[in-house]
Design a protein around this motif. Sequence first.
Motif, short mmCIF file in Angstrom:
data_model
loop_
_atom_site.label_atom_id
_atom_site.label_comp_id
_atom_site.label_asym_id
_atom_site.label_seq_id
_atom_site.Cartn_x
_atom_site.Cartn_y
_atom_site.Cartn_z
N MET A 306 0.78 -1.23 -0.07
CA MET A 306 -0.08 -0.05 -0.05
C MET A 306 1.04 1.26 -0.12
SD MET A 306 -1.47 0.41 4.00
CE MET A 306 -2.07 2.12 3.37
N LEU A 307 2.21 1.22 0.19
CA LEU A 307 3.05 2.12 0.07
C LEU A 307 3.34 2.68 -1.34
CD1 LEU A 307 5.56 1.14 2.86
CD2 LEU A 307 3.73 2.83 3.08
N LEU A 308 2.90 1.92 -2.05
CA LEU A 308 3.37 2.32 -3.56
C LEU A 308 2.19 3.00 -4.19
CD1 LEU A 308 4.36 -1.25 -4.78
CD2 LEU A 308 5.79 0.48 -3.83
N LEU A 309 2.30 4.35 -3.83
CA LEU A 309 1.05 5.31 -4.07
C LEU A 309 0.98 5.58 -5.59
CD1 LEU A 309 1.53 7.60 -1.03
CD2 LEU A 309 -0.04 5.56 -1.23
N THR A 310 1.97 5.56 -6.26
CA THR A 310 1.87 5.87 -7.78
C THR A 310 1.46 4.66 -8.54
OG1 THR A 310 4.41 5.34 -7.93
CG2 THR A 310 3.76 7.78 -7.70
N LEU A 311 1.48 3.40 -8.06
CA LEU A 311 1.01 2.34 -8.95
C LEU A 311 -0.21 2.45 -9.76
CD1 LEU A 311 2.47 -0.71 -9.32
CD2 LEU A 311 0.98 -1.46 -7.46
N THR A 312 -0.15 2.12 -10.59
CA THR A 312 -1.45 1.97 -11.68
C THR A 312 -1.75 0.76 -12.22
OG1 THR A 312 -0.12 2.49 -13.70
CG2 THR A 312 -0.88 4.63 -12.26
N ARG A 313 -0.93 -0.47 -12.37
CA ARG A 313 -0.98 -1.36 -12.76
C ARG A 313 -0.05 -2.54 -12.12
NH1 ARG A 313 -2.55 -3.44 -17.83
NH2 ARG A 313 -1.72 -5.67 -18.52
N LEU A 314 -0.77 -3.56 -11.66
CA LEU A 314 0.03 -4.75 -10.64
C LEU A 314 -0.60 -5.99 -11.39
CD1 LEU A 314 1.68 -5.75 -8.55
CD2 LEU A 314 -0.53 -5.45 -6.84
N ASP A 315 0.40 -6.57 -12.00
CA ASP A 315 -0.04 -8.00 -12.64
C ASP A 315 0.51 -9.18 -11.79
OD1 ASP A 315 -0.33 -10.22 -14.18
OD2 ASP A 315 0.57 -9.14 -15.90
N LEU A 316 -0.35 -9.84 -11.16
CA LEU A 316 0.01 -10.94 -10.23
C LEU A 316 -0.51 -12.26 -10.87
CD1 LEU A 316 -0.70 -9.28 -6.89
CD2 LEU A 316 1.62 -9.83 -7.86
#
Length: 606
Positions: A306-316
């Motif tokens: 949740m610290l990745l405030l700039t994250l727009t795309r997360l592929d898991l």
Amino acid sequence: MSRFKRAGNVDSLAGFRTPKLETAVPYGLLKAARKSGQLNLSGRGLTEVPQNVYRLNIDEPAEAQENVSFGGSDRWWEQTDLTKLLLSSNQLTQLSEDIKLLPALTILDLHDNQLSTLPSALGELQELLELRLSHNKLSSLPTEVCSLNNLRSLTLQQNLLETVPEEIGELGNLTELDLSNNLLKHLPSSVGHLSALQKVSLCHNKLSSLPDSLGQLANVKLLDCSHNQLTDVPDSLAGMLALEQLYLRHNNLRRLPQLPAPALREVFAGNNQLELLEAEQLTCLSAVTLLELRDNKIRNLPEELMLLLTLTRLDLTNNDISTLPASLSLLPNLKVLLLEGNPLRGIRKELLAKGTSDLLKYLRGRIKVTCFVHQCAEEAVGAAGPTAMTLPSEGLVNTHNIKTLKTLEYSNKQAAMVPDEVFDAAGHQAIISVNFSRNQLTTFPPRLLELRSSLSDINLGFNRLSSCSADICSLQQLTHIDLRNNQLTDLPSEMKNLSKLRCIVLNYNRFSSFPEALYQIVTLETVMLGNNQVGGVDPSRLRQLLSLSTLDLSNNDLLRVPPELGLCTSLRCLSLEGNPFRTPRVAIVAKGTDAVLEYLRSRIPT
């Protein structure tokens, strides 16, 4: 000896030789090259470079022996030294030492030939800026090439190189080095001396490790080490402070590198052996917008995500994740969360199928009020206290997001307009991100212009916009625009003035052609146009978008994929599935972007 006597002594072999050379290299081309300083002999079936090309600036042209008018425009004595020689896509097996007779060359293009060796005379071309040697059969690089002090770009992909000379570190002005698709097992430590490098491609080799000296490359923006045999990445890479894009796909990595690169925006680490995400690794990714971790063995997601405030795309995709932390829903800019292929418990497949927005809404509902208030109290320094916070499910706006995250949200309201109270709540805050998605908006909210000095991210997806107002072009700080699932057919021409725009999402609209304005936004890195009715693209104009790395044209009406699209070498992700074209075939498209681009290049007429 006169011209006539020379003609009388010509033997039969020489008689046959002359028309052969003239056929391969028309005299008109040589004549034009003496004026322009440029000669393009690409795709002419040459098995060797004719001698009159090497001697272009030495031999007296034929017109010098004829009567000339001193007032004419055809003044042969004013010839220009050859600076650009293009010999790509021929059948050349060797290059003569006579290449040294062209010392003014700044660009030499020999890609797509049959060269297995290079002449040492290349080292005498001291004005050379670009040397293109890709798609040949080179097993070694002569050390003389490493003496080209002015060289800026050296491309050697698709050869048979097993080693790189230690002397390569002498190319102090090199900004681009492409060694991809070779047989390299190690790199010399001298690469750390290439201080001007900005783009390094090492993908598709046999590297099991990287030299520590790579960390000295403080100006590198793109590093591609995909498709190797890496088991670890040296900690010294933390010195690559300018790094923006890092590709580590298809290796044997068991942990993410800890890279405190302040500019790092995209990390591709799919298809590895990652099992654990550590807090230290994640906290370093302070500026990351795209994090690809698909096809690994990750089991748990730490709260530090949740610290990745700039994250727009997360592929898991395709990991071993069984539970999701509800705190994922607090990521203010997360637009795409891919989780297919995980053994998730407690989350129905139907919910996953609905998409990222519904999933995040569900996760927000799982956050207990007490936990949320506690978190707000810790993060909002100087705030009035937890009782002053507004929970996402309560009230008109979330004042916590406004004050601490600089985010203004009014989504999932099915509203035809955004109330003035929403904008009033923003007050004089420097709002960075706006989310007005999933409403019934038919027009661009005019009060968005009040946020023009700071607004960089806007989400108007899932509305009923049939046109995009030119007012959006006044938001000069925009880097990301999401207009998916509307009714748009075109974009305003003024959008070309958005000089900072990096990403635009236009999926599920009604575009029948690639929007004209996008061809002119040179900063674009991501264009998402899937599920429209686009019938064609102009590859020559796409090539001008030098930063474009992701292009989604899936599920459109493309009857033909122009081969020249393969020349868009900046593309790292090209989606073409779901179109009615016949070539490239489905099997090639399924192999991924690199295979598609290579196929398209092979279809370019010569």
